[in-house]
Write an enzyme that holds these catalytic residues in place. Structure first.
Site, PDB file in Angstrom:
ATOM      1  N   GLY A  23       0.837  -1.205   0.000  1.00  0.00           N
ATOM      2  CA  GLY A  23       0.000   0.000   0.000  1.00  0.00           C
ATOM      3  C   GLY A  23       0.864   1.244   0.000  1.00  0.00           C
ATOM      4  O   GLY A  23       2.001   1.225  -0.475  1.00  0.00           O
ATOM      5  N   SER A  24       0.327   2.308   0.584  1.00  0.00           N
ATOM      6  CA  SER A  24       1.026   3.592   0.541  1.00  0.00           C
ATOM      7  C   SER A  24       2.212   3.610   1.506  1.00  0.00           C
ATOM      8  O   SER A  24       2.269   2.851   2.470  1.00  0.00           O
ATOM      9  CB  SER A  24       0.058   4.712   0.921  1.00  0.00           C
ATOM     10  OG  SER A  24      -0.310   4.573   2.277  1.00  0.00           O
ATOM     11  N   GLY A  51       2.684   2.147   5.267  1.00  0.00           N
ATOM     12  CA  GLY A  51       3.832   1.276   5.538  1.00  0.00           C
ATOM     13  C   GLY A  51       4.652   1.746   6.727  1.00  0.00           C
ATOM     14  O   GLY A  51       5.148   0.938   7.520  1.00  0.00           O
ATOM     15  N   GLU A 111       5.778  -3.423   0.785  1.00  0.00           N
ATOM     16  CA  GLU A 111       5.710  -3.164  -0.655  1.00  0.00           C
ATOM     17  C   GLU A 111       4.947  -1.867  -0.809  1.00  0.00           C
ATOM     18  O   GLU A 111       3.732  -1.864  -0.853  1.00  0.00           O
ATOM     19  CB  GLU A 111       4.901  -4.324  -1.254  1.00  0.00           C
ATOM     20  CG  GLU A 111       5.292  -4.717  -2.605  1.00  0.00           C
ATOM     21  CD  GLU A 111       6.682  -5.262  -2.617  1.00  0.00           C
ATOM     22  OE1 GLU A 111       7.560  -4.479  -2.982  1.00  0.00           O
ATOM     23  OE2 GLU A 111       6.875  -6.438  -2.247  1.00  0.00           O
TER      24      GLU A 111
END
Ligand code: UN1
EC number: 1.2.1.3
Length: 509
Positions: free
Chosen positions: A240-241, A245, A262
């Protein structure tokens, strides 16, 4: 809209959003409603997992782990093989659901399911190749080796843009490694999660597997937080963003758990003097507008040698003029909608920012209105000329916005490409070996993915997928990414009648 695919995938108007894999208990509580960005229609509702249900899921998963880890890895691979087979059978329907719920083109929806099938095949092979090394002991009649054991429960938090494939990269590899998993899909594409879970339930039942091997929970960040703070979940794999994260990394880090992150990308293509223009146009266009610019690998920046700048700008602008925007399930269209109106608002805000900092419009943006665009989520892919130090071009806007900037020397181009906080994917278009080798060297791209004469998106599952800096550092999918889902154990075995200590230490009584 023909919605027969919903029935094939076992989806109803109201779906159980919490499942441990073989049975479903309907939760009449709070729901997530899934609206399609394609036509704005309600597709279905998914129940939100309660704290009580969450704890029950984790307890089931813990119990299932004791069983699953005792099954030989190649037999776990056989179950994953069957899941891949079930995906082949439902590829059309699941691809349609991905396209309808998320808004990517049908080709890309099917492509995403193909990526799932491919990772199943990869995981099946891997189930016989979870190799450890052997080492030479410094002591006589001793043997040293290492082996890899499963971690336990793998928590998977996935994003809306790859609502099924990214889960499969994590779950299928985690499964052959002997883990069980708990998945919290994006609240923007919850039905994709239920569909994958329903397919799993069929495979689990056919193999007499207990509940709790693949588990599904649903809800917003709070449900995710139950997992990130939970010491019963040793690994959290989150996509995600960068904002999300950082929170996940700190929360899981505070309990010294493991994370696999990721996060955002800000991917550039360097187009050199010797670039083959046909490759440039296809690579840049698909990279920038494919999935409506909502891949973490989407091409956001073109860094072009000054001698080719005008040519790239003009040819690409002409290609933008050919794009057909509309219903992604209609295969004549190239570009579908953004995921929701919040995404449209962010797209518009970014365009304002680009104009405010003096960016030059090459292909203008805008929200589309009228018949076929009722959902309010269809936007025009747009293209801007900016300076190399543009502030806007440092940010990842999850939309089809492309920046172009000129360079004079390759060293300068590499410096521009590396100057952003993100480090996921990168590419160089060149027919000059010296240029491509410099780009791939330690002094070249700082990204996790660096391609030559290929765009930035569309990575194959066989490689390790992920990136550096604010992209989070995790690697998923192929190569030896499986090691992130296992714990390494070093074993030293003494088969002598003495007990010599290491480092030559004497300890006699
Ligand atoms: C993502 O956008 O989160 O490389 C994943 C690609 C795809 C995966 C993207 N195979 O574009």
């Amino acid at each position: 809209m023909n919605r027969d695919f919903l029935q094939e995938l076992g989806l109803r108007a109201d779906n159980d959003g919490t499942s441990t894999g073989t049975s479903s208990h309907h939760n009449p509580g709070v729901h997530l409603s899934s609206y399609s960005p394609v036509d704005g229609q309600l597709i279905g509702r998914v129940s939100v997992t309660t704290r009580e249900q969450y704890d029950a899921v984790i307890e089931k998963a813990e119990a299932a782990f004791l069983h699953w880890r005792s099954i030989p890895a190649p037999q776990r691979g056989e179950v994953v093989r069957q899941y891949g087979q079930a995906l082949r059978e439902h590829k059309d329907a699941l691809g349609r659901l991905v396209s309808y719920e998320m808004g990517k083109s049908l080709q890309e929806g099917w492509g995403e399911v193909q990526e799932m099938i491919d990772i199943c095949d990869f995981a099946v092979g891997l189930s016989r190749q979870l190799y450890g090394l052997t080492m030479h002991s410094e002591r006589p009649l001793h043997r040293m080796y290492e082996q890899w054991h499963p971690l336990g429960i793998v928590g998977i938090i996935s994003a809306f843009n790859f609502p099924v494939a990214v889960w499969s990269w994590n779950s299928m590899i985690a499964l052959v490694c002997g883990n069980v998993n708990v998945w919290k899909p994006s609240e923007k594409a919850p039905l994709c999660g239920v569909a994958c879970q329903n397919i799993w339930a069929g495979v689990a039942k056919a193999n007499n597997l207990p509940e709790g091997i693949c588990n599904l929970i649903n809800g917003d960040y709070q449900v995710g937080e139950w997992m990130t703070t939970d010491t019963r979940v040793p690994l959290i794999s989150a996509t995600g963003s960068t904002r999300m994260g950082k929170i996940v990394a700190q929360t899981v880090g505070a309990r010294l758990g493991k994370t696999l992150l990721e996060l955002g990308g800000n991917n550039a293509i360097i187009i050199t003097e010797s670039a083959d223009m046909d490759l440039v146009l296809t690579g840049a266009l698909f990279g920038a507008v494919g999935t409506c610019g909502q891949r973490c690998t989407s091409t956001r920046r073109l860094i072009v040698h000054e001698s080719r700048y005008a040519e790239v700008r003009d040819k690409l602008a002409a290609a933008y003029g050919q794009l057909r925007i509309g219903d992604p399930l209609d295969q004549h269209n190239h570009v579908g909608p953004l995921i929701d109106k919040d995404a449209v608002a962010m797209y518009l805000k970014a365009i304002e920012g680009i104009e405010a900092e003096g960016g030059e419009t090459i292909v203008p943006g805008g929200v589309l209105e009228g018949p076929g665009y009722e959902s309010g989520c269809y936007v025009k892919p747009c293209f801007f000329a900016v300076k190399a130090d543009s502030k806007m071009a440092r940010h990842e806007t999850f939309a089809p916005i492309l920046y172009i900037m000129p360079y004079a020397t390759l060293e300068e181009a590499i410096a521009i490409q590396n100057s952003v906080p993100q480090g996921l994917s990168s590419a160089i278009m060149t027919t000059n070996m010296r240029e491509s080798e410099l780009f791939l060297s330690a002094a070249g791209s700082d990204c996790g993915i660096a391609n030559v004469n290929i765009g930035t998106s569309g990575a194959e599952i066989g490689g390790a997928f992920g990136g550096e800096k604010e992209t989070g550092g995790g690697r998923e999918s192929g190569s030896d990414s499986w090691k992130a889902y296992m714990r390494r154990q070093t074993n030293t075995i003494n088969y002598s009648t003495q007990l010599p200590l290491a480092q030559g230490i004497k300890f006699d009584l």
